[in-house]
Design an enzyme around this catalytic site. Structure first.
Site, PDB file in Angstrom:
ATOM      1  N   HIS A  80       5.904  10.491   4.022  1.00 30.94           N
ATOM      2  CA  HIS A  80       6.260   9.706   5.210  1.00 30.94           C
ATOM      3  C   HIS A  80       7.323   8.689   4.817  1.00 30.94           C
ATOM      4  O   HIS A  80       7.032   7.675   4.173  1.00 30.94           O
ATOM      5  CB  HIS A  80       5.012   9.006   5.754  1.00 30.94           C
ATOM      6  N   HIS A  82      11.531   7.036   6.136  1.00 27.58           N
ATOM      7  CA  HIS A  82      12.511   6.865   7.210  1.00 27.58           C
ATOM      8  C   HIS A  82      13.898   6.767   6.577  1.00 27.58           C
ATOM      9  O   HIS A  82      14.497   5.695   6.520  1.00 27.58           O
ATOM     10  CB  HIS A  82      12.210   5.612   8.035  1.00 27.58           C
ATOM     11  N   LYS A  85      16.843   5.105   8.523  1.00 29.92           N
ATOM     12  CA  LYS A  85      16.879   3.651   8.652  1.00 29.92           C
ATOM     13  C   LYS A  85      17.259   2.960   7.341  1.00 29.92           C
ATOM     14  O   LYS A  85      17.627   1.775   7.341  1.00 29.92           O
ATOM     15  CB  LYS A  85      15.516   3.120   9.089  1.00 29.92           C
ATOM     16  N   HIS A 232       3.104   8.553  14.597  1.00 26.65           N
ATOM     17  CA  HIS A 232       2.933   7.149  14.223  1.00 26.65           C
ATOM     18  C   HIS A 232       1.842   6.590  15.129  1.00 26.65           C
ATOM     19  O   HIS A 232       1.964   6.632  16.355  1.00 26.65           O
ATOM     20  CB  HIS A 232       4.224   6.362  14.453  1.00 26.65           C
ATOM     21  N   GLU A 235      -0.014   1.169  14.954  1.00 28.61           N
ATOM     22  CA  GLU A 235       0.536   0.289  13.912  1.00 28.61           C
ATOM     23  C   GLU A 235       0.498  -1.151  14.424  1.00 28.61           C
ATOM     24  O   GLU A 235       1.517  -1.777  14.708  1.00 28.61           O
ATOM     25  CB  GLU A 235       1.961   0.710  13.553  1.00 28.61           C
TER      26      GLU A 235
END
Length: 442
Positions: A80, A82, A85, A232, A235
């Site tokens: 997992h 990103h 980003k 997701h 969170e």
């Protein structure tokens, strides 16, 4: 970067007097000692492991490399991340370290800067870091809000091809599930894009009025197109966030047969014991698998200006493993508004996870959360030590868990297909033309 042991391996070799976790070894070598470290010898020829045997079994001739009890691990699996980003922090930091600050800052940077050139350069920088640290499989979530999906998914496909043989790269689409309230055609469009790219369908779930309806739509289209799911989930510290249970119920209701991964699941730790038991029973029955992102969630959760945080922001891995729910830990964000730090180094992630989640006393087989368990979760063969498998190894100077967890940046060699990786970590200056271009132009 981590210093190296400087073993010059070129496809074939004999490693003796090494130490490996029993949970990662073949049964005939571990002999039931899955919770222990085991002394081994290992041989590989032409990039494939030919023997893993108890230490002393193979002849220790002049050509052997004596590891002096140094630990042997497989290359690791980051389930997992990103990548799209990554490394935008210098040009768009989180103004207050909060979750909303992260969302706002990232959205502004995406709108202003995320061209194909920008996304590709930053994703590739992250892959270079992961490769040098010893990761051989990475799953990344890609922001897929139009028109960004038209940019990032083609870049992903190019990078997957470019990095073939070095890092197995997977991608998951990422969008807030409430988008389906306003755009009836979006789910079909993004699912078609994911299917064409060989990706995974996903979204960010939270408690909205039409949550169950939208989950059913996602499960239906995933089943129809043969896609796995990766969400997701919750969170937040809000105990009223219960979308994990809704996902498990949707999986059972739709009799979904693909893989389901849920990341974060933070709010579960804020709920009462009865609700936790009920939710985890559902999750176990539905075959849902869970990834905790300890560094990012400890950074974001329970942050209030001028107040010390009261909880760690992570989910209930111990309780999940007690029920047989597969779990993993992963890097999540790297130098972006959601997490200001990190370097896609899974040894660091595992060390921090051990401290944050108390994955010790005993350490047992928790190393599987960044190796075999993570690999099975995302459907890859990486992250294992197996006769006949690729000689993809991490050779560490540390001789036991105490040494490794105390000095996770210590000496290591990364071996891929039996060959020593000689690349260095990329310099942050490689991104200066993108990160500081406005200042340069002035």
């Amino acid at each position: 970067m981590p210093e190296v042991l400087s073993l010059d391996l070129n496809g074939s070799g004999l490693l003796v007097n090494g130490t490996a976790p029993g949970c990662l070894l073949p049964d005939e070598v571990a002999h039931g000692r899955s919770d222990e470290l085991v002394s081994i010898d290992l041989e590989f020829i032409n990039g494939r492991i030919t023997q893993i045997v108890p230490h002393g079994t193979l002849a220790n001739d002049a050509a052997a490399h004596d590891l002096d009890r140094g630990m042997v691990l497989p290359t690791l699996v980051d389930a997992h991340t990103h990548l799209d980003k990554g490394h935008i922090w210098p040009r768009k930091p989180n103004p207050d370290g909060s979750f909303m600050g992260a969302l706002t800052a990232t959205g502004e940077d995406r709108s202003a800067n995320w061209s194909a050139e920008d996304v590709r350069a930053r994703m590739e920088f992250g892959l270079k870091c992961a490769f040098v640290h010893g990761t051989s499989a990475v799953r990344t979530h890609l922001d897929s809000i139009p028109p960004q999906d038209e940019i990032s998914w083609p870049v992903f496909k190019e990078l997957r091809e470019d990095w073939h043989g070095r890092i197995e790269l997977q991608a998951v689409c990422l969008f807030g599930i409430d988008r389906l309230d306003a755009d009836d055609g979006y789910l079909e469009r993004i699912a078609a894009r994911v299917e064409e790219a060989g990706g995974v369908l996903g979204s960010v779930t939270y408690m909205i009025p039409r949550l169950d309806e939208h989950l059913d739509s996602i499960f239906e289209i995933a089943a129809r197109k043969g896609l796995d799911l990766d969400f997701h989930v919750d969170e937040t510290s809000d105990p009223e966030a219960r979308s994990l249970a809704h996902i498990a119920e949707a999986a059972l209701r739709n009799r979904f047969e693909g893989k389901i991964v849920c990341g974060h699941c933070c709010s579960l730790a804020r709920q009462n014991a009865e609700e936790v038991d009920w939710t985890l029973d559902l999750v176990a029955r539905a075959g849902v698998q869970v990834i905790s992102l300890p560094m990012c969630n400890m950074y974001l959760q329970d942050r209030h200006s001028g107040r010390t945080p009261r909880w760690r922001g992570v989910t209930l891995l111990h309780e999940m493993t007690d029920r047989g729910i597969p779990v993993a830990v992963a890097s999540d964000n790297t130098r972006d508004p959601f997490y200001a730090y990190g370097d896609l180094d899974l040894i660091e992630v595992y060390a921090q996870a051990t401290r944050i989640l108390h994955l010790d006393h005993p350490i047992a087989d928790w190393i599987k959360t960044v190796s075999t368990s993570a690999a099975k979760m995302i459907g890859t063969d990486h992250g294992r030590l197996a006769t006949g498998g690729a000689a993809d190894l991490l050779l560490l100077r540390a001789r036991d868990w105490s040494e490794l967890l105390s000095r996770p940046k210590g000496l290591r060699d990364v071996i891929r297909n039996g060959k020593t990786v000689t690349a260095s970590l990329p310099d942050y200056r490689e991104l200066d033309h993108l990160i500081y271009r406005r200042e340069t132009a002035q």
